[in-house]
Design a protein around this motif. Structure first.
Motif, PDB file in Angstrom:
ATOM      1  N   ASP A 115      30.070  25.471  42.308  1.00 15.00           N
ATOM      2  CA  ASP A 115      30.797  26.554  42.979  1.00 15.00           C
ATOM      3  C   ASP A 115      31.279  27.619  42.000  1.00 15.00           C
ATOM      4  N   ARG A 116      31.528  27.239  40.771  1.00 13.39           N
ATOM      5  CA  ARG A 116      31.993  28.170  39.742  1.00 13.39           C
ATOM      6  C   ARG A 116      33.274  28.875  40.179  1.00 13.39           C
ATOM      7  N   ASN A 117      34.264  28.082  40.601  1.00  8.46           N
ATOM      8  CA  ASN A 117      35.529  28.657  41.049  1.00  8.46           C
ATOM      9  C   ASN A 117      36.253  29.389  39.934  1.00  8.46           C
ATOM     10  N   GLY A 118      36.033  28.972  38.701  1.00  7.50           N
ATOM     11  CA  GLY A 118      36.681  29.662  37.583  1.00  7.50           C
ATOM     12  C   GLY A 118      36.227  31.108  37.475  1.00  7.50           C
ATOM     13  N   PHE A 119      34.914  31.333  37.633  1.00  5.41           N
ATOM     14  CA  PHE A 119      34.407  32.707  37.585  1.00  5.41           C
ATOM     15  C   PHE A 119      34.829  33.502  38.813  1.00  5.41           C
ATOM     16  N   LEU A 120      34.942  32.826  39.958  1.00  5.42           N
ATOM     17  CA  LEU A 120      35.423  33.501  41.162  1.00  5.42           C
ATOM     18  C   LEU A 120      36.877  33.941  40.964  1.00  5.42           C
ATOM     19  N   MET A 121      37.678  33.063  40.360  1.00  6.70           N
ATOM     20  CA  MET A 121      39.076  33.408  40.097  1.00  6.70           C
ATOM     21  C   MET A 121      39.167  34.535  39.062  1.00  6.70           C
ATOM     22  N   LEU A 122      38.305  34.500  38.046  1.00  6.14           N
ATOM     23  CA  LEU A 122      38.274  35.584  37.068  1.00  6.14           C
ATOM     24  C   LEU A 122      37.900  36.899  37.730  1.00  6.14           C
ATOM     25  N   GLY A 123      36.956  36.869  38.675  1.00  8.82           N
ATOM     26  CA  GLY A 123      36.598  38.076  39.415  1.00  8.82           C
ATOM     27  C   GLY A 123      37.782  38.630  40.184  1.00  8.82           C
ATOM     28  N   GLY A 124      38.555  37.748  40.816  1.00  3.12           N
ATOM     29  CA  GLY A 124      39.750  38.197  41.521  1.00  3.12           C
ATOM     30  C   GLY A 124      40.785  38.803  40.596  1.00  3.12           C
ATOM     31  N   LEU A 125      40.966  38.186  39.431  1.00  3.33           N
ATOM     32  CA  LEU A 125      41.924  38.743  38.461  1.00  3.33           C
ATOM     33  C   LEU A 125      41.466  40.099  37.951  1.00  3.33           C
ATOM     34  N   LEU A 126      40.162  40.260  37.726  1.00  2.00           N
ATOM     35  CA  LEU A 126      39.658  41.563  37.284  1.00  2.00           C
ATOM     36  C   LEU A 126      39.830  42.619  38.365  1.00  2.00           C
ATOM     37  N   LEU A 127      39.701  42.221  39.631  1.00  4.84           N
ATOM     38  CA  LEU A 127      39.941  43.179  40.712  1.00  4.84           C
ATOM     39  C   LEU A 127      41.405  43.596  40.768  1.00  4.84           C
ATOM     40  N   ASP A 166      37.275  46.620  37.999  1.00  7.94           N
ATOM     41  CA  ASP A 166      36.912  46.416  39.400  1.00  7.94           C
ATOM     42  C   ASP A 166      35.414  46.164  39.543  1.00  7.94           C
ATOM     43  N   ALA A 167      34.591  46.902  38.811  1.00  6.72           N
ATOM     44  CA  ALA A 167      33.139  46.693  38.876  1.00  6.72           C
ATOM     45  C   ALA A 167      32.771  45.304  38.354  1.00  6.72           C
ATOM     46  N   ALA A 168      33.402  44.881  37.250  1.00  4.32           N
ATOM     47  CA  ALA A 168      33.130  43.539  36.720  1.00  4.32           C
ATOM     48  C   ALA A 168      33.596  42.464  37.696  1.00  4.32           C
ATOM     49  N   GLY A 169      34.752  42.683  38.330  1.00  2.00           N
ATOM     50  CA  GLY A 169      35.240  41.724  39.318  1.00  2.00           C
ATOM     51  C   GLY A 169      34.336  41.630  40.526  1.00  2.00           C
ATOM     52  N   LEU A 170      33.829  42.772  40.991  1.00  2.09           N
ATOM     53  CA  LEU A 170      32.902  42.753  42.124  1.00  2.09           C
ATOM     54  C   LEU A 170      31.592  42.054  41.756  1.00  2.09           C
ATOM     55  N   LEU A 171      31.129  42.221  40.515  1.00  2.00           N
ATOM     56  CA  LEU A 171      29.918  41.513  40.076  1.00  2.00           C
ATOM     57  C   LEU A 171      30.127  40.002  40.095  1.00  2.00           C
ATOM     58  N   LEU A 172      31.333  39.560  39.717  1.00  4.02           N
ATOM     59  CA  LEU A 172      31.600  38.129  39.698  1.00  4.02           C
ATOM     60  C   LEU A 172      31.752  37.546  41.101  1.00  4.02           C
ATOM     61  N   LEU A 173      31.854  38.375  42.113  1.00  8.17           N
ATOM     62  CA  LEU A 173      31.909  37.867  43.482  1.00  8.17           C
ATOM     63  C   LEU A 173      30.518  37.503  44.012  1.00  8.17           C
ATOM     64  N   ILE A 174      29.468  37.935  43.315  1.00  8.43           N
ATOM     65  CA  ILE A 174      28.091  37.656  43.736  1.00  8.43           C
ATOM     66  C   ILE A 174      27.711  36.259  43.232  1.00  8.43           C
ATOM     67  N   PRO A 175      27.362  35.322  44.136  1.00  7.76           N
ATOM     68  CA  PRO A 175      27.086  33.938  43.722  1.00  7.76           C
ATOM     69  C   PRO A 175      25.989  33.783  42.661  1.00  7.76           C
ATOM     70  N   PRO A 176      24.844  34.510  42.706  1.00  2.22           N
ATOM     71  CA  PRO A 176      23.853  34.324  41.629  1.00  2.22           C
ATOM     72  C   PRO A 176      24.383  34.730  40.254  1.00  2.22           C
ATOM     73  N   VAL A 177      25.233  35.754  40.204  1.00  4.41           N
ATOM     74  CA  VAL A 177      25.809  36.169  38.917  1.00  4.41           C
ATOM     75  C   VAL A 177      26.727  35.075  38.386  1.00  4.41           C
TER      76      VAL A 177
END
Length: 197
Positions: free
Chosen positions: A100-112, A120-131
């Motif tokens: 699931d990579r919840n750590g990267f999902l949480m990092l994406g939220g923090l970047l947003l 914001d662009a980096a956070g939105l990229l981390l919301l994409i599951p393949p990334v």
């Protein structure tokens, strides 16, 4: 009074520690400059709406990732308990949440949540599951390489030895070696010595 001994040399700083403050400063300057450019083009109200929207979206993503991580942790403990009662090892398909990579999902939220278009662009990229999956595999390989190259006695070596079960469910074989002092027979009225790790 001097003893003639040479003072110990300070440890050499890594490149990451040397250039990290410079990179953070450049990133902050870039974020502020891009915010002023967007404010000139679209107006201050639009920038304010973008900042508030990013903070709200980031908070929602962090909350969702936290709930998913807690749910995965709970199910992992339940699976481990059921496997221990059955006397088996959890197999790879039973282990939910490993990819699931919840750590990267949480990092994406923090970047947003951090104000600025680049974060914001980096956070939105981390919301994409393949990334997230690609970055997770890269992070796993990098951690494996660093642990394999760790010298004996280091913290990374201790972490590698303490890791008993791999993410794919395989059990790593090992043994515990305990150095015990030679003890003679103990009298019944003597207190027991404390256990040492």
């Amino acid at each position: 009074m001097t003893t003639g001994a040479t003072p110990p040399l300070a440890p050499k700083r890594s490149r990451a520690r040397t250039y990290l403050p410079l990179a953070v400063a450049a990133w902050l300057v870039l974020e502020i400059w891009l915010l002023t450019v967007v404010a000139d083009v679209a107006g201050g109200l639009t920038v304010f709406a973008l900042l508030v929207g990013g903070a709200v979206l980031g908070a929602a993503v962090v909350k969702r990732a936290g709930r998913r991580a807690f749910g995965n942790l709970t199910s992992t403990f339940q699976q481990a308990q059921a496997a221990a009662q059955a006397g088996t090892v959890p197999t790879a398909p039973e282990r939910t949440g490993a990819e699931d990579r919840n750590g990267f999902l949480m990092l994406g939220g923090l970047l947003l949540m951090i104000p600025g278009p680049v974060s914001d662009a980096a956070g939105l990229l981390l919301l994409i599951p393949p990334v997230r999956s690609f970055l997770g595999r890269y992070a796993d390989r990098a951690a494996e390489r660093r642990m394999a190259a760790a010298p004996p006695g280091s913290l990374q070596d201790a972490f590698q030895q303490a890791r008993i079960r791999r993410p794919d469910g395989k059990v790593v074989q090992g043994e515990v070696i305990r150095e015990e002092a030679a003890q003679g027979p103990r009298r019944a009225d003597e207190p027991r010595p404390p256990l040492t790790p």
